[in-house]
Design an enzyme around this catalytic site. Structure first.
Site, PDB file in Angstrom:
ATOM      1  N   SER A 153     -10.190  -0.754   6.865  1.00  0.00           N
ATOM      2  CA  SER A 153      -9.496  -0.624   5.578  1.00  0.00           C
ATOM      3  C   SER A 153      -8.772  -1.854   5.078  1.00  0.00           C
ATOM      4  O   SER A 153      -8.212  -1.842   3.992  1.00  0.00           O
ATOM      5  CB  SER A 153      -8.504   0.551   5.641  1.00  0.00           C
ATOM      6  OG  SER A 153      -9.190   1.744   5.895  1.00  0.00           O
ATOM      7  N   LYS A 191       0.847  -1.196   0.000  1.00  0.00           N
ATOM      8  CA  LYS A 191       0.000   0.000   0.000  1.00  0.00           C
ATOM      9  C   LYS A 191       0.880   1.243   0.000  1.00  0.00           C
ATOM     10  O   LYS A 191       1.893   1.301   0.711  1.00  0.00           O
ATOM     11  CB  LYS A 191      -0.909  -0.030   1.230  1.00  0.00           C
ATOM     12  CG  LYS A 191      -1.887   1.130   1.351  1.00  0.00           C
ATOM     13  CD  LYS A 191      -2.771   0.923   2.567  1.00  0.00           C
ATOM     14  CE  LYS A 191      -3.774   2.040   2.754  1.00  0.00           C
ATOM     15  NZ  LYS A 191      -4.683   1.793   3.914  1.00  0.00           N
ATOM     16  N   SER A 194      -9.328   1.815   2.821  1.00  0.00           N
ATOM     17  CA  SER A 194      -8.426   2.637   2.031  1.00  0.00           C
ATOM     18  C   SER A 194      -7.354   1.803   1.318  1.00  0.00           C
ATOM     19  O   SER A 194      -6.621   2.314   0.493  1.00  0.00           O
ATOM     20  CB  SER A 194      -7.749   3.654   2.964  1.00  0.00           C
ATOM     21  OG  SER A 194      -6.984   2.982   3.977  1.00  0.00           O
TER      22      SER A 194
END
Length: 447
Positions: free
Chosen positions: A176, A83, A152
């Site tokens: 997330s 990420k 996210s």
């Protein structure tokens, strides 16, 4: 031999064994991943930074390392996506934010150091929402590009779901990891708070931020997590203690069939009716292995408390972004504005809640191997602006317990819905074993 194997159909544990033995070369696997990414990225848009030659360079070095007879690490040659809030030395880490465009760290995050030491191939950086909050990025759901992949950790979930990589790393402050894993139809694992160090990871809320992983199976999640677990002096949430044998335990057979506590968290009544029906069928199929357990009434305030902590800390840790607030998306602006308005006494009072709520779970955990509840309120919503509701995830993030989601149901529109399993703090290995059993049980039940 490798060309006779559909490498991208193999799970990470199987790939790890073949790479270690030389049955598959790292270069061969990386080329297969590159081809998949190049074919699918125009539609899925999971990557914030991807350089095929960088991946090839790592794979060639790892093949040479093994061919020289040197010992290989537990993730030798396995590609892992990160990420884009996780610092990578000399590789852009832009946090999904225009204000960080062109940002290139000089040092790897602690988890990246551990991945490199384990022999993993750092495949690239995956899309995150703006500053890992709720302003959506470009990524689309691989099952239907008209629907959100969640947030996210959107790019990490989508990359694994689409077969671009077998493993990925994300973060969770509300939902997330678990939510996008459910929306995209993969396994997502959020460990106990403090299990994986956050040094070099964008800090939004030190009370809540948790590094988690995406994989195809709970065993694969255990394989990756075991490399990442452990104390780091740069993160005071971690503690010196032995690393649990996550993979060995996850792959072991429970001595007796697990017992589950079916929990209907706050927000259950507003969830998709398809989800209600699916859980009714699941409970009937599990029979005596499941009992319904109500949460203590105090959990009705968990979402509000978690938001108060999140926004207050976000306003502090994102102060430099708030100074240029007009450059941020409306959802991020709203959160920072709310955070700046929270009184110190209310924030400090909220910090007492995680342990109070956790104590209320003791009676449930004494009677079961894991709590069973939805991973999201339904399938992924249509559209890309709203990343989905985290009401079924935030309470577990707030209490610091481990949670894992396993793909279980398919909605009428063909999109996946996951089942979330939750255990007591520190029971990560046992939870992964239970999840592994549950996934096998689902496969057998569906035959």
């Amino acid at each position: 031999m490798a060309d006779k194997i559909d490498m991208l159909s193999l799970d990470a544990c199987a790939l790890r064994e073949r790479l270690a033995s030389g049955a598959i070369k790292a270069v061969e696997l990386i080329e297969a991943c590159i081809a998949r990414i190049e074919a699918r990225e125009p539609e899925v848009q999971a990557w914030a930074w991807f350089d095929p030659d960088f991946a090839r360079h790592q794979a060639k070095a790892l093949d040479a390392h093994r061919q020289a007879g040197r010992p290989v690490g537990p993730l030798h040659g396995v590609p892992v996506a990160l990420k884009d809030v996780i610092d990578t030395a000399k590789i852009p880490t832009e946090n999904g934010c225009a204000l960080d465009q062109g940002r290139v760290p000089i040092k790897d995050a602690a988890v990246v150091e551990r991945l490199r030491a384990a022999g993993a191939v750092i495949m690239g950086k995956t899309v995150t929402t703006e500053l890992a909050f709720m302003q959506a990025g470009k990524t689309r759901n691989p099952h239907n590009p008209a629907h959100t992949p969640g947030g996210s950790s959107s790019g990490s979930a989508a990359a694994v779901a689409d077969g671009m990589v077998p493993l990925a790393v994300g973060t969770q402050t509300g939902g997330s990891v678990i939510r996008p894993a459910s929306f995209c139809g993969v396994t997502g694992f959020k460990p106990s708070f403090g299990a994986i160090p956050r040094s070099g990871v964008l800090m939004q809320s030190p009370t809540l931020d948790t590094v988690g992983v995406f994989a195809r199976t709970p065993a694969d999640a255990a394989l990756l997590s075991e490399v990442l677990f452990g104390h780091d002096a740069g993160d005071t949430a971690t503690a010196p203690q032995p690393t649990p044998a996550l993979l060995t335990i996850a792959q072991s057979k429970p001595l007796v069939k697990p017992v589950f506590a079916l929990v209907k968290p706050p927000g259950w009544d507003e969830a998709d009716p398809q989800l209600h029906a699916a859980f009714d069928e699941l409970a009937e199929a599990l029979g005596e292995q499941v009992f319904e357990a109500p949460l203590p009434k105090a959990f009705e305030e968990a979402a509000e408390v978690r938001e108060r902590i999140n926004f207050a800390e976000m306003a502090g840790y994102y102060y430099r972004y708030g100074k240029q607030i007009d450059a941020l998306g409306p959802r991020t602006q709203e959160a920072l504005t709310k955070g700046n308005a929270i009184l110190a006494r209310d924030y400090l009072a909220a910090l007492d809640w995680p342990d109070v709520l956790y104590a209320g779970l003791d009676e449930i955990f004494e009677r079961c191997d894991a709590i069973l509840c939805p991973a999201a309120t339904g399938p992924a919503p249509e559209g890309l602006e709203f990343t989905g509701e985290a009401i079924f995830n935030g309470l577990w993030t707030l209490t610091g317990v481990p949670a894992v989601t396993v793909p279980a149901f398919t909605a009428e529109n063909g999109l996946p819905m996951g089942v979330q399993l939750v255990a007591a703090r520190g029971q990560d290995a046992r939870l992964l074993r239970t999840a592994n059993w549950f996934q096998s049980w689902l496969l057998e039940a569906g035959e």
